[in-house]
Design a protein around this motif. Structure first.
Motif, PDB file in Angstrom:
ATOM      1  N   LEU A  36       0.858  -1.187   0.000  1.00 32.13           N
ATOM      2  CA  LEU A  36       0.000   0.000   0.000  1.00 32.13           C
ATOM      3  C   LEU A  36       0.894   1.237   0.000  1.00 32.13           C
ATOM      4  O   LEU A  36       1.660   1.452   0.939  1.00 32.13           O
ATOM      5  CB  LEU A  36      -0.906   0.000   1.231  1.00 32.13           C
ATOM      6  N   VAL A  37       0.815   2.034  -1.072  1.00 36.61           N
ATOM      7  CA  VAL A  37       1.672   3.203  -1.208  1.00 36.61           C
ATOM      8  C   VAL A  37       0.824   4.463  -1.306  1.00 36.61           C
ATOM      9  O   VAL A  37      -0.379   4.411  -1.566  1.00 36.61           O
ATOM     10  CB  VAL A  37       2.595   3.089  -2.437  1.00 36.61           C
ATOM     11  N   GLY A  38       1.469   5.586  -1.118  1.00 34.40           N
ATOM     12  CA  GLY A  38       0.791   6.877  -1.167  1.00 34.40           C
ATOM     13  C   GLY A  38       1.631   7.884  -0.410  1.00 34.40           C
ATOM     14  O   GLY A  38       2.475   7.524   0.401  1.00 34.40           O
ATOM     15  N   THR A  39       1.415   9.156  -0.675  1.00 37.08           N
ATOM     16  CA  THR A  39       2.198  10.184  -0.019  1.00 37.08           C
ATOM     17  C   THR A  39       1.902  10.206   1.474  1.00 37.08           C
ATOM     18  O   THR A  39       0.841   9.751   1.915  1.00 37.08           O
ATOM     19  CB  THR A  39       1.890  11.570  -0.613  1.00 37.08           C
ATOM     20  N   ASN A  40       2.863  10.726   2.256  1.00 36.21           N
ATOM     21  CA  ASN A  40       2.611  10.878   3.693  1.00 36.21           C
ATOM     22  C   ASN A  40       1.409  11.777   3.908  1.00 36.21           C
ATOM     23  O   ASN A  40       1.278  12.833   3.281  1.00 36.21           O
ATOM     24  CB  ASN A  40       3.832  11.478   4.384  1.00 36.21           C
ATOM     25  N   GLY A  41       0.510  11.339   4.795  1.00 32.08           N
ATOM     26  CA  GLY A  41      -0.703  12.094   5.048  1.00 32.08           C
ATOM     27  C   GLY A  41      -1.871  11.655   4.188  1.00 32.08           C
ATOM     28  O   GLY A  41      -2.987  12.159   4.342  1.00 32.08           O
ATOM     29  N   ALA A  42      -1.643  10.693   3.260  1.00 31.30           N
ATOM     30  CA  ALA A  42      -2.728  10.215   2.396  1.00 31.30           C
ATOM     31  C   ALA A  42      -3.749   9.388   3.169  1.00 31.30           C
ATOM     32  O   ALA A  42      -4.883   9.222   2.718  1.00 31.30           O
ATOM     33  CB  ALA A  42      -2.169   9.393   1.230  1.00 31.30           C
ATOM     34  N   GLY A  43      -3.341   8.839   4.338  1.00 30.94           N
ATOM     35  CA  GLY A  43      -4.279   8.081   5.149  1.00 30.94           C
ATOM     36  C   GLY A  43      -3.974   6.601   5.256  1.00 30.94           C
ATOM     37  O   GLY A  43      -4.837   5.819   5.658  1.00 30.94           O
ATOM     38  N   LYS A  44      -2.736   6.185   4.938  1.00 25.49           N
ATOM     39  CA  LYS A  44      -2.410   4.754   4.944  1.00 25.49           C
ATOM     40  C   LYS A  44      -2.532   4.162   6.355  1.00 25.49           C
ATOM     41  O   LYS A  44      -3.189   3.137   6.547  1.00 25.49           O
ATOM     42  CB  LYS A  44      -0.996   4.548   4.389  1.00 25.49           C
ATOM     43  N   SER A  45      -1.895   4.805   7.334  1.00 34.21           N
ATOM     44  CA  SER A  45      -1.973   4.286   8.701  1.00 34.21           C
ATOM     45  C   SER A  45      -3.389   4.402   9.256  1.00 34.21           C
ATOM     46  O   SER A  45      -3.853   3.530  10.002  1.00 34.21           O
ATOM     47  CB  SER A  45      -0.991   5.036   9.607  1.00 34.21           C
ATOM     48  N   THR A  46      -4.100   5.468   8.862  1.00 35.65           N
ATOM     49  CA  THR A  46      -5.491   5.621   9.293  1.00 35.65           C
ATOM     50  C   THR A  46      -6.348   4.481   8.746  1.00 35.65           C
ATOM     51  O   THR A  46      -7.194   3.924   9.453  1.00 35.65           O
ATOM     52  CB  THR A  46      -6.057   6.970   8.816  1.00 35.65           C
ATOM     53  N   LEU A  47      -6.109   4.115   7.483  1.00 36.00           N
ATOM     54  CA  LEU A  47      -6.846   3.003   6.883  1.00 36.00           C
ATOM     55  C   LEU A  47      -6.554   1.708   7.635  1.00 36.00           C
ATOM     56  O   LEU A  47      -7.478   0.907   7.894  1.00 36.00           O
ATOM     57  CB  LEU A  47      -6.472   2.858   5.406  1.00 36.00           C
ATOM     58  N   PHE A  48      -5.305   1.485   8.016  1.00 39.91           N
ATOM     59  CA  PHE A  48      -4.973   0.301   8.803  1.00 39.91           C
ATOM     60  C   PHE A  48      -5.755   0.282  10.114  1.00 39.91           C
ATOM     61  O   PHE A  48      -6.289  -0.757  10.525  1.00 39.91           O
ATOM     62  CB  PHE A  48      -3.469   0.293   9.107  1.00 39.91           C
ATOM     63  N   ARG A  49      -5.825   1.418  10.768  1.00 43.67           N
ATOM     64  CA  ARG A  49      -6.522   1.483  12.063  1.00 43.67           C
ATOM     65  C   ARG A  49      -8.025   1.279  11.890  1.00 43.67           C
ATOM     66  O   ARG A  49      -8.692   0.752  12.786  1.00 43.67           O
ATOM     67  CB  ARG A  49      -6.218   2.815  12.730  1.00 43.67           C
ATOM     68  N   LEU A  50      -8.563   1.657  10.752  1.00 42.71           N
ATOM     69  CA  LEU A  50      -9.974   1.403  10.461  1.00 42.71           C
ATOM     70  C   LEU A  50     -10.204  -0.085  10.169  1.00 42.71           C
ATOM     71  O   LEU A  50     -11.205  -0.669  10.587  1.00 42.71           O
ATOM     72  CB  LEU A  50     -10.436   2.254   9.282  1.00 42.71           C
ATOM     73  N   ILE A  51      -9.252  -0.690   9.444  1.00 42.59           N
ATOM     74  CA  ILE A  51      -9.369  -2.110   9.126  1.00 42.59           C
ATOM     75  C   ILE A  51      -9.334  -2.952  10.392  1.00 42.59           C
ATOM     76  O   ILE A  51     -10.091  -3.924  10.545  1.00 42.59           O
ATOM     77  CB  ILE A  51      -8.241  -2.539   8.159  1.00 42.59           C
ATOM     78  N   THR A  52      -8.484  -2.571  11.328  1.00 36.92           N
ATOM     79  CA  THR A  52      -8.346  -3.354  12.558  1.00 36.92           C
ATOM     80  C   THR A  52      -9.413  -3.028  13.588  1.00 36.92           C
ATOM     81  O   THR A  52      -9.516  -3.717  14.612  1.00 36.92           O
ATOM     82  CB  THR A  52      -6.966  -3.104  13.197  1.00 36.92           C
ATOM     83  N   GLY A  53     -10.207  -1.980  13.346  1.00 37.67           N
ATOM     84  CA  GLY A  53     -11.244  -1.609  14.295  1.00 37.67           C
ATOM     85  C   GLY A  53     -10.777  -0.660  15.381  1.00 37.67           C
ATOM     86  O   GLY A  53     -11.551  -0.301  16.272  1.00 37.67           O
ATOM     87  N   GLU A  54      -9.531  -0.240  15.319  1.00 38.77           N
ATOM     88  CA  GLU A  54      -9.016   0.709  16.313  1.00 38.77           C
ATOM     89  C   GLU A  54      -9.722   2.057  16.172  1.00 38.77           C
ATOM     90  O   GLU A  54      -9.925   2.764  17.158  1.00 38.77           O
ATOM     91  CB  GLU A  54      -7.511   0.861  16.131  1.00 38.77           C
ATOM     92  N   LEU A  55     -10.075   2.423  14.937  1.00 30.28           N
ATOM     93  CA  LEU A  55     -10.892   3.602  14.677  1.00 30.28           C
ATOM     94  C   LEU A  55     -12.237   3.144  14.140  1.00 30.28           C
ATOM     95  O   LEU A  55     -12.335   2.108  13.474  1.00 30.28           O
ATOM     96  CB  LEU A  55     -10.208   4.529  13.660  1.00 30.28           C
ATOM     97  N   ARG A  56     -13.274   3.928  14.401  1.00 26.22           N
ATOM     98  CA  ARG A  56     -14.614   3.586  13.944  1.00 26.22           C
ATOM     99  C   ARG A  56     -15.034   4.553  12.826  1.00 26.22           C
ATOM    100  O   ARG A  56     -14.954   5.768  12.991  1.00 26.22           O
ATOM    101  CB  ARG A  56     -15.612   3.659  15.100  1.00 26.22           C
ATOM    102  N   ALA A  57     -15.475   3.978  11.710  1.00 23.60           N
ATOM    103  CA  ALA A  57     -15.905   4.787  10.578  1.00 23.60           C
ATOM    104  C   ALA A  57     -17.284   5.384  10.833  1.00 23.60           C
ATOM    105  O   ALA A  57     -18.107   4.796  11.539  1.00 23.60           O
ATOM    106  CB  ALA A  57     -15.933   3.946   9.310  1.00 23.60           C
ATOM    107  N   ALA A  58     -17.538   6.561  10.234  1.00 26.41           N
ATOM    108  CA  ALA A  58     -18.860   7.171  10.338  1.00 26.41           C
ATOM    109  C   ALA A  58     -19.868   6.403   9.495  1.00 26.41           C
ATOM    110  O   ALA A  58     -21.058   6.358   9.821  1.00 26.41           O
ATOM    111  CB  ALA A  58     -18.791   8.630   9.884  1.00 26.41           C
ATOM    112  N   ARG A  59     -19.376   5.786   8.402  1.00 24.37           N
ATOM    113  CA  ARG A  59     -20.268   5.030   7.515  1.00 24.37           C
ATOM    114  C   ARG A  59     -19.429   3.993   6.776  1.00 24.37           C
ATOM    115  O   ARG A  59     -18.235   4.149   6.595  1.00 24.37           O
ATOM    116  CB  ARG A  59     -20.924   5.987   6.511  1.00 24.37           C
ATOM    117  N   GLY A  60     -20.073   2.926   6.346  1.00 21.66           N
ATOM    118  CA  GLY A  60     -19.383   1.915   5.565  1.00 21.66           C
ATOM    119  C   GLY A  60     -18.954   0.727   6.404  1.00 21.66           C
ATOM    120  O   GLY A  60     -19.233   0.643   7.607  1.00 21.66           O
ATOM    121  N   SER A  61     -18.258  -0.203   5.750  1.00 13.70           N
ATOM    122  CA  SER A  61     -17.885  -1.438   6.439  1.00 13.70           C
ATOM    123  C   SER A  61     -16.517  -1.918   5.960  1.00 13.70           C
ATOM    124  O   SER A  61     -16.061  -1.586   4.863  1.00 13.70           O
ATOM    125  CB  SER A  61     -18.920  -2.538   6.172  1.00 13.70           C
ATOM    126  N   VAL A  62     -15.869  -2.706   6.811  1.00 10.72           N
ATOM    127  CA  VAL A  62     -14.596  -3.354   6.496  1.00 10.72           C
ATOM    128  C   VAL A  62     -14.733  -4.831   6.833  1.00 10.72           C
ATOM    129  O   VAL A  62     -15.186  -5.185   7.925  1.00 10.72           O
ATOM    130  CB  VAL A  62     -13.430  -2.745   7.305  1.00 10.72           C
TER     131      VAL A  62
END
Length: 532
Positions: A36-62
């Motif tokens: 998974l690539v992208g510029t710093n600040g693109a949201g890569k680590s945030t996406l990981f935390r959403l996938i693992t459930g550490e963060l909760r999304a406002a909408r949608g599913s993983v």
């Protein structure tokens, strides 16, 4: 059985202050090994935390089928913890020891389950990853974390995840702080993982071992078959096509604008002639009326035809420019950092380090020295010893953890504190050179991504007073995406002082123009094999 696929559907997430990260993101990762690539600040680590459930999304599913393991950038481990506690084995080991001593209970047998050889398996895996554990010596699981280096701690975190036997493995910058030998072992272990692996990394070699690249850009994911080299080839071709399309679009805008001017000149001539005929009454009234109506029709056609073509050409140019990626570069022009040949910088004589080696080191002039050595040998300790001895010139140190900020202050405020005599406009102008433009400089340090923290820390060190003539850098490429790594390389390549860099990244070291390579061993500093 097919390998699992991570599915993201309509994922929407924003930070508490309202800053959006994802809005309706749809993506699939896997099967196989995905980078998974992208510029710093693109949201890569945030996406990981959403996938693992550490963060909760406002909408949608993983959806993550099966068990997952997650190796974070920051493991958040306490120095007093034991190895078996990090590995999650303390409870099982205690139960095993009670059973072996004849005092085990039914609960102890339930705790152990089928994991009778868990200690041996853990030590064997630790050894495979280069942690210098002796096979069969399970007493090593009682070691405390404060006896391990940063790289060894990362490997320990990976072992903890692998022992859980996950189906999906999420790796966030797994090669941070690892020497080349440890990296090679990690490549081997991860390469043999049978499930789906999703990796965020700046390590080009690791990304060239994956089967798929997923690029996170502007809140959307685009998937490319192949490794990072294949991805880079596709992007380069697209960018060249975009540049050619921009040249054509600009030419078309000029052409349509020129035709618009010519049409307006022709229409103005007709209008002036018609007005002249009307004023002089030299033509019949019916002819002049027809001429006026024809002029109005021509004016309407001009508006609908030429004006429309100009706007169309401009819109097309804008579309093509949007396809061109931002290739901003860090620019460093700090003459106050310049050193001259022969100028004394560091002189360390027979200095004994707490971890064992006795070191002698002399640095003069604008030398660029790469300091290598296996994990735990004492490279970071050596940098701290140099700092304590006091180099002969103004210096700054960039630590691994980048803990040089007041986290509650903005980037601008942190730099201003390091350079109290600099005017605000001067600080902002210099920060712009490090890609902190406008309101980017007013973001608090705690909210910066890994790459942004590196740029901000580098700006803070280089713009400090007095200007540093020596930089001590401890694994500066950690947590950087590849574009940011290029930015750092450019910045340090143009630095005119001396560098002493702890790094195991050969591309980076070549890019900054290293002039000498030293390896720290139990016997002290030695010229690395490439220097002998």
């Amino acid at each position: 059985m097919s390998m699992p696929v991570i599915s993201v559907s309509d994922l929407t997430f924003a930070w508490p202050d309202g800053t959006p990260v994802f809005d309706g993101l749809d993506a699939q990762f896997g099967p196989g090994h995905v980078g998974l690539v992208g510029t710093n600040g693109a949201g890569k680590s945030t996406l990981f935390r959403l996938i693992t459930g550490e963060l909760r999304a406002a909408r949608g599913s993983v959806t993550v089928p099966g068990r997952f393991g997650y190796l974070r950038q920051d493991l958040g481990l306490a120095a007093g913890q034991r190895v078996d506690e990090v590995l999650g084995l303390a409870g099982i080991r205690n139960a095993l020891h009670r059973i072996e001593s004849g005092t085990g209970t039914e609960t102890d047998f339930e705790t152990v389950g089928t994991a009778w050889d868990i200690e041996e398996r853990a030590v064997a895996l630790l050894g495979r990853l280069g942690l210098h554990y002796v096979a069969g010596d399970v007493g090593q699981l009682d070691r405390r974390l404060d006896t391990l280096s940063g790289g060894e701690t990362v490997l320990l975190g990976l072992v903890a995840e692998l022992l859980r036997e996950p189906d999906v493995l999420l790796l966030d910058e797994p090669t941070n702080n690892l020497d080349q030998v440890a990296r090679e072992r990690l490549y081997e272990v991860v390469g043999q993982f049978p499930g789906t692996v999703l990796t965020v990394s700046h390590d080009r070699e690791l990304l060239d071992r994956v089967t798929t690249i997923a690029e996170l850009r502007h809140g959307a994911v685009r998937v490319f078959g192949g490794n990072y080299t294949d991805y880079e080839r596709i992007i380069d071709a697209e960018q060249e096509a975009a540049r050619a399309a921009i040249r054509e679009a600009r030419s078309d805008v000029r052409k349509q604008s020129r035709e618009l001017v010519e049409a307006r000149i022709k229409l103005d001539r007709r209008q002036r002639y018609g007005q002249k005929m009307w004023d002089q009454k030299r033509e019949p009234k019916i002819v002049m009326g027809a001429r006026k109506r024809a002029a109005e029709v021509s004016a309407g056609k001009l508006r609908n035809n030429h004006l429309g073509k100009v706007e169309e050409a401009k819109d097309h140019l804008t579309d093509m420019q949007d396809r061109l990626r931002d290739d901003r570069e860090i620019r460093v022009d700090l003459p106050g950092t310049r050193l001259y040949p022969g100028q004394d910088v560091i002189e360390l004589t027979e200095a004994r380090l707490p971890c064992g080696p006795t070191v002698t080191l002399k640095v003069s002039g604008p030398e660029r020295i790469a300091l290598t050595g296996r994990n735990g040998i004492g490279k970071t300790t050596l940098l701290h010893r140099i700092r304590e001895e006091g180099p002969a010139v103004p210096w700054r140190m960039l630590p691994q953890r980048l803990d040089v900020f007041d986290e509650s202050m903005t980037v601008f405020e942190n730099v201003a504190a390091a350079a109290p005599h600099a005017a605000p406009e001067q600080i902002r102008a210099q920060l712009a050179r490090f890609l902190f433009r406008g309101t980017d400089a007013d973001v608090v340090a705690a909210a910066l991504s890994g790459g942004e923290r590196l740029r901000a820390a580098l700006a803070m060190l280089l713009l400090a007073e007095p200007a540093p003539k020596l930089l001590l850098l401890d694994e500066p490429t950690n947590n950087l995406d590849l574009p940011s790594l290029a930015h750092l390389t450019e910045a340090l390549a143009s630095f005119q002082g001396a560098l002493l860099v702890v790094s195991h990244d050969p591309r980076f070291l070549a890019g900054i123009g290293v002039t000498r390579r030293l390896e720290l061993t139990r016997d002290g500093l030695e010229a690395s094999p490439s220097e002998q």
